[in-house]
Design an enzyme around this catalytic site. Structure first.
Site, PDB file in Angstrom:
ATOM      1  CG  HIS A 171      49.685 -30.499 -15.504  1.00 52.91           C
ATOM      2  ND1 HIS A 171      49.344 -31.573 -14.701  1.00 52.91           N
ATOM      3  CD2 HIS A 171      48.598 -29.670 -15.477  1.00 52.91           C
ATOM      4  CE1 HIS A 171      48.118 -31.404 -14.224  1.00 52.91           C
ATOM      5  NE2 HIS A 171      47.643 -30.263 -14.694  1.00 52.91           N
ATOM      6  NE  ARG A 208      45.063 -32.270 -16.117  1.00 53.59           N
ATOM      7  CZ  ARG A 208      45.277 -33.302 -15.305  1.00 53.59           C
ATOM      8  NH1 ARG A 208      45.506 -34.502 -15.805  1.00 53.59           N
ATOM      9  NH2 ARG A 208      45.247 -33.127 -13.995  1.00 53.59           N
ATOM     10  CG  ASN A 265      51.941 -34.040 -13.297  1.00 54.76           C
ATOM     11  OD1 ASN A 265      51.026 -33.351 -13.761  1.00 54.76           O
ATOM     12  ND2 ASN A 265      53.153 -33.570 -13.062  1.00 54.76           N
ATOM     13  CG  HIS A 306      38.615 -28.069 -17.548  1.00 53.79           C
ATOM     14  ND1 HIS A 306      38.557 -27.741 -16.213  1.00 53.79           N
ATOM     15  CD2 HIS A 306      39.886 -28.532 -17.739  1.00 53.79           C
ATOM     16  CE1 HIS A 306      39.717 -27.976 -15.635  1.00 53.79           C
ATOM     17  NE2 HIS A 306      40.551 -28.450 -16.536  1.00 53.79           N
TER      18      HIS A 306
END
Ligand code: HEM
Ligand SMILES: *[C@@H]1O[C@H](CO)[C@@H](O)[C@H](O)[C@H]1NC(C)=O
Ligand SMILES: *[C@@H]1O[C@H](CO)[C@@H](O)[C@H](O)[C@H]1NC(C)=O
Length: 324
Positions: free
Chosen positions: A63, A59, A91, A190
């Site tokens: 990001h 992740r 975040n 996910h």
């Protein structure tokens, strides 16, 4: 004649080496031959200590790449005079894995000082995280350079949230050159990791202001989630599996869950309820090899978003701050 042949051979091998602009598969081949092993060991050691860290590293890479491109901007710490991306809404108290990248960077600096960018380390770490979780591997072209700045505002506006409709999420992906298929495929990340209650709680108690639970949420999953996320603010940060079947295994169970109305986030379950994407979800739920292949291909696209190469940017000494 012989000379012409060698020139042709050279040109052909060069175009083979050049994957994306100036990135290439052998960028650190002579300057840091042990880089892949060092990153692999670092991710492995971190996972031995904390099973969740693989998900967190994957992740973190996502990001990073969605804000100013893949440039390790997310790794820059706030200072008195500098506001980085770490406290952006998506975040803050959510992304993790910074220490792991710092530790790997320290090992890499010992082996090959001032040679390897933090963003290349993060990109490789995300791949190793997937591989060591049982997922596919892919070739990572290298030579990304670290950015000199971060973009808090873009972090707040460019990153998708689980509260917005698919059209909005798709638009955010399109803005970085990713398509609807990439949305479906990369959401498959996910299949590992956890989410806090506040990211899906509305589905349990008040879906779209109805005062009712989300009709597309399996009732037995819903009752388990209610136990973890009682309808009070203090449950907001409790953690739940994004893929309740195999939380730390990178597989296609995420898509099987969606078919069974057992996705965690509204943005996950939408991929099954929206007719534009339902058939892809069904395909991946039935064909783990297809998912692995497509995931690898989409990860290559993700890792090439807006990269800085050549003389631009820098090779950071420490990933948390620019050199000067
Ligand atoms: C499609 C839009 C997406 C949305 C709306 C979304 C949203 C979220 C949210 C809300 C969380 C939980 C955060 C928390 O509770 O602190 C999460 C976790 C996670 N996301 Fe996404 N995400 C999306 C796409 C992606 C993509 C493209 C990747 C990677 C390729 C990814 C990888 C992950 C991982 C691995 C976790 C678990 C992290 C951990 O356990 O530390 N997500 N995501
Ligand atoms: C082990 O994992 C925990 C939880 O993420 C973390 O706080 C700690 O710093 C890690 N320890 C090491 C040695 O990596
Ligand atoms: C989705 O995007 C539209 C148009 O940009 C915007 O007006 C709307 O507020 C967004 N919806 C959510 C829930 O963020």
């Amino acid at each position: 004649m012989h000379q012409i042949n060698s020139v042709v051979v050279l040109l052909v091998s060069c175009s083979f080496l050049l994957a994306n602009g100036q990135l290439n598969y052998y960028y650190y081949y002579s300057s840091c031959p042990n880089l892949p092993m060092i990153v692999q060991y670092g991710v492995w050691a971190a996972m031995k200590n904390d099973t969740r860290i693989a998900a967190s590293l994957l992740r973190l890479h996502f990001h990073d790449c969605f804000v100013n491109g893949c440039d390790a901007s997310i790794l820059l710490d706030d200072t008195k005079t500098f506001k980085g991306e770490q406290n952006a809404g998506p975040n803050s108290n959510s992304v993790r894995g910074f220490e792991v990248i710092d530790n790997i960077k320290a090992d890499v600096e010992r082996a090959c000082p001032l040679t390897v960018s933090c963003v290349d380390i993060l990109t490789l770490a995300a791949r190793e995280a997937v591989v060591l979780s049982g997922g596919p591997s892919w070739l990572v072209a290298l030579g990304r350079r670290d950015g000199l700045t971060a973009n808090l505002k873009a972090a707040n506006t460019n990153l998708p949230t689980p509260f917005e409709p698919l059209a909005n999420i798709t638009a955010k992906f399109a803005a970085v050159g990713l398509d609807l298929k990439d949305v479906v495929v990369l959401s498959g990340a996910h299949t590992i990791g956890l989410a806090q209650c506040f990211t899906f709680k509305h589905r349990l108690y008040n879906f779209k202001g109805t005062g009712q639970p989300d009709p597309n949420l399996d009732s037995s999953l819903a009752s388990n989630l209610k136990a973890s996320c009682p309808n009070v603010d203090k449950s907001n940060t409790n953690l739940n599996s994004l893929d309740v079947v195999t939380t730390y295994k990178f597989d296609n169970a995420y898509y099987k869950n969606l078919v069974n109305n057992a996705g965690l986030l509204e943005s996950d379950q939408t991929l099954m309820s929206d007719p534009q994407t339902a058939s892809m979800v069904k395909s991946y739920s039935m064909d783990p090899y297809l998912f692995n292949m497509d995931f690898a291909a989409s990860m290559v696209k993700l890792g090439n978003i807006g990269v800085i190469t050549g003389q631009d940017g820098e090779i950071r000494k420490k990933c948390g701050k620019v050199n000067r």
